[in-house]
Design an enzyme around this catalytic site. Sequence first.
Site, PDB file in Angstrom:
ATOM      1  N   ASP A  98       0.886  -1.157   0.000  1.00 18.77           N
ATOM      2  CA  ASP A  98       0.000   0.000   0.000  1.00 18.77           C
ATOM      3  C   ASP A  98       0.927   1.211   0.000  1.00 18.77           C
ATOM      4  O   ASP A  98       1.497   1.569   1.034  1.00 18.77           O
ATOM      5  CB  ASP A  98      -0.895   0.012   1.244  1.00 18.77           C
ATOM      6  CG  ASP A  98      -1.917   1.140   1.165  1.00 18.77           C
ATOM      7  OD1 ASP A  98      -1.528   2.241   0.744  1.00 18.77           O
ATOM      8  OD2 ASP A  98      -3.079   0.924   1.516  1.00 18.77           O
ATOM      9  N   HIS A  99       1.061   1.822  -1.159  1.00 22.52           N
ATOM     10  CA  HIS A  99       2.108   2.841  -1.276  1.00 22.52           C
ATOM     11  C   HIS A  99       1.855   4.065  -0.402  1.00 22.52           C
ATOM     12  O   HIS A  99       2.759   4.825  -0.110  1.00 22.52           O
ATOM     13  CB  HIS A  99       2.319   3.240  -2.745  1.00 22.52           C
ATOM     14  CG  HIS A  99       1.275   4.163  -3.299  1.00 22.52           C
ATOM     15  ND1 HIS A  99       0.194   3.723  -4.003  1.00 22.52           N
ATOM     16  CD2 HIS A  99       1.162   5.496  -3.247  1.00 22.52           C
ATOM     17  CE1 HIS A  99      -0.533   4.756  -4.370  1.00 22.52           C
ATOM     18  NE2 HIS A  99       0.023   5.845  -3.919  1.00 22.52           N
TER      19      HIS A  99
ATOM     20  N   HIS B 225      -5.808   2.763   1.076  1.00 14.13           N
ATOM     21  CA  HIS B 225      -5.029   3.913   1.547  1.00 14.13           C
ATOM     22  C   HIS B 225      -5.688   4.628   2.737  1.00 14.13           C
ATOM     23  O   HIS B 225      -5.069   4.879   3.765  1.00 14.13           O
ATOM     24  CB  HIS B 225      -4.887   4.963   0.444  1.00 14.13           C
ATOM     25  CG  HIS B 225      -4.254   4.463  -0.810  1.00 14.13           C
ATOM     26  ND1 HIS B 225      -3.369   3.423  -0.833  1.00 14.13           N
ATOM     27  CD2 HIS B 225      -4.362   4.889  -2.093  1.00 14.13           C
ATOM     28  CE1 HIS B 225      -2.968   3.233  -2.082  1.00 14.13           C
ATOM     29  NE2 HIS B 225      -3.567   4.108  -2.864  1.00 14.13           N
TER      30      HIS B 225
END
Length: 390
Positions: free
Chosen positions: A275-276, A338
């Site tokens: 999950d950037h 996110h």
Amino acid sequence: MALSSPKCPSSSRFAPTPLHRLASPSNLRSQNLIFKRLPSLSFESPKDRRRGGVYMQEAATKAAPATEETPLNKIKDGILSKSSHLEVRDAVNFDTNTKESTVSITVVGASGDLAKKKIFPALFALYYEDCLPTHFTIFGYARTKMTDAELRIMVSKTLTCRIDKRENCNDKMEEFLQRCFYHSGQYDSEENFMALDKTLKEHEAGKQSNRLFYLSIPPNIFVNVVKCACTSASSANGWTRVIVEKPFGRDSESSATLTRSLKQYLEEDQIFRIDHYLGKELVENLSVLRFSNLIFEPQWSRQYIRNVQLIFSEDFGTEGRGGYFDNYGIIRDVMQNHLLQILALFAMETPVSLDAEDIRNEKVKLLRSIRPLQLEDVVIGQYKSHTKGG
Ligand SMILES: NC(=O)C1=CN([C@@H]2O[C@H](COP(=O)(O)OP(=O)(O)OC[C@H]3O[C@@H](n4cnc5c(N)ncnc54)[C@H](OP(=O)(O)O)[C@@H]3O)[C@@H](O)[C@H]2O)C=CC1
Ligand SMILES: O=C1O[C@H](COP(=O)(O)O)[C@@H](O)[C@H](O)[C@H]1O
């Protein structure tokens, strides 16, 4: 595996990076994988601020633009003019000492948006900080026909010296680009992956080889790629790992199906789900702000905070993502990953330690205690096309 780099920074921002955990989510987090726009986090709305709330506005990190300094011409005259893999390998003094191991990173879907915007710049940041092993090679893989030189030109446009502007940034970029190659192939072709395997072996030059596949592709082809990579291009004598970008399915059931499918070819500890958003500076700093700040720490409670708003806003349009949004949707695209992650980091109790498992346990406790949303709690809107400002 001789993969640790003594030069890796060990401050809290750049946690020590044992490179055998090259693909670990916490490592990628610690390397500040993502860096562009940050979400606004507000404890209260600006209007409520007058009543004593705290409001944290966008705190985007500005990347030092590389454009004015990117020596594209120099690069063109140098590495981009080299034609064969082996010629380039020799040019960068690739050590053929078989006792050392190599890491080959294959970015699958290298022609795409995520690869250009995030993955190659993040890999360059790791290189810039001396956090990649001595012997590493990066391969772009996609269907688009491209030469190594074309890949390098594409990648060079998005590299930035964002961590710290340093004198030798251009040299580092050139060195990094020398390690980037391209291999065109289909995502479901064992034959094409066997060809990739052959090329990887040439670069690995008989060393112990570790291989990382970064899936920067739409989810419907994840399993095909993993199947081909594992059966035709996995390492024969080192580790093989796969990084999967979200979305991990459309819902709980499809996510479990995806995991089951991946596990036909991989063990759980070979799969790294990214999950950037967790690599964003503001998000990374959230825990420090919460747990190490003597002013905030005692006040981070419902006794003192009336209202918390998590705002995700972008100042550009769909930019080619229309089909994806139509099929997948913005709620599934960013909210369940996110934004829920940020909510969890924001609201969880203090973890026993900052180890990934302890943080995860606190997040799970928090998520279990949230009252499930009902449809009547939600207001949904629909964007209309607009010519200005997205
Ligand atoms: N873009 C972003 O900021 C983010 C994206 N993601 C996720 O990462 C993944 C990749 O994203 P992104 O790079 O934006 O996606 P793209 O649509 O740009 O796809 C990446 C590459 O995959 C290939 N491809 C695209 N569509 C198909 C298809 N239908 N069948 C086979 N191959 C296809 C194309 O390469 P070629 O034609 O050369 O084979 C393309 O260049 C997605 O799962 C996305 O949800 C996650 C976080 C952020
Ligand atoms: O996952 C996604 O995130 C980006 C926003 O992340 P950022 O790091 O670029 O701010 C979003 O644009 C993209 O649509 C979505 O898939």
